[in-house]
Design an enzyme around this catalytic site. Sequence first.
Site, PDB file in Angstrom:
ATOM      1  N   ARG A 101       0.820  -1.208   0.000  1.00 30.89           N
ATOM      2  CA  ARG A 101       0.000   0.000   0.000  1.00 30.89           C
ATOM      3  C   ARG A 101       0.852   1.255   0.000  1.00 30.89           C
ATOM      4  O   ARG A 101       1.902   1.314   0.628  1.00 30.89           O
ATOM      5  CB  ARG A 101      -0.891   0.018   1.242  1.00 30.89           C
ATOM      6  CG  ARG A 101      -1.733   1.282   1.346  1.00 30.89           C
ATOM      7  CD  ARG A 101      -2.652   1.250   2.530  1.00 30.89           C
ATOM      8  NE  ARG A 101      -2.004   1.776   3.717  1.00 30.89           N
ATOM      9  CZ  ARG A 101      -2.632   1.976   4.875  1.00 30.89           C
ATOM     10  NH1 ARG A 101      -3.907   1.668   5.010  1.00 30.89           N
ATOM     11  NH2 ARG A 101      -1.991   2.458   5.901  1.00 30.89           N
ATOM     12  N   CYS A 103      -0.034   5.375   0.816  1.00 26.52           N
ATOM     13  CA  CYS A 103      -1.089   6.248   1.339  1.00 26.52           C
ATOM     14  C   CYS A 103      -0.510   7.653   1.424  1.00 26.52           C
ATOM     15  O   CYS A 103       0.473   7.878   2.128  1.00 26.52           O
ATOM     16  CB  CYS A 103      -1.559   5.766   2.711  1.00 26.52           C
ATOM     17  SG  CYS A 103      -2.987   6.688   3.338  1.00 26.52           S
TER      18      CYS A 103
END
Length: 123
Positions: A101, A103
Amino acid sequence: MQYTNTENAPAAIGPYSQAIAHNGFLFASGQIALVPGSGEVAGETIAEQAERCCQNVRAILEANGLGFENVIKTTCYLADMADFAAFNEVYGKYFTSRPARSCVAVKAIPKGLLCEIEIIAAM
């Protein structure tokens, strides 16, 4: 290439596809907190909007015969990094397989929303 067009996720609000499957991968456009069909914003808080984003991601996955366990990478956009903890709490309920991920905080998200989630999944 196979294009995704499901009524269970918000329709594209511009010249793009909900998702494209190609060479064993699904590349989904960023999902924002719009209610499918109505296009209404789902909630005012980061938790409410993150929940809707995840539900929209689920609809894209299901339209392709996939689930969250197939997601290998996400990119998450927040309008305010101060919302990270609350966003992460909702995100963690859905992405239990812990995909890679990124972010980041961005200056603005379409329609003044608080978050957006984009995914890549293995088919």
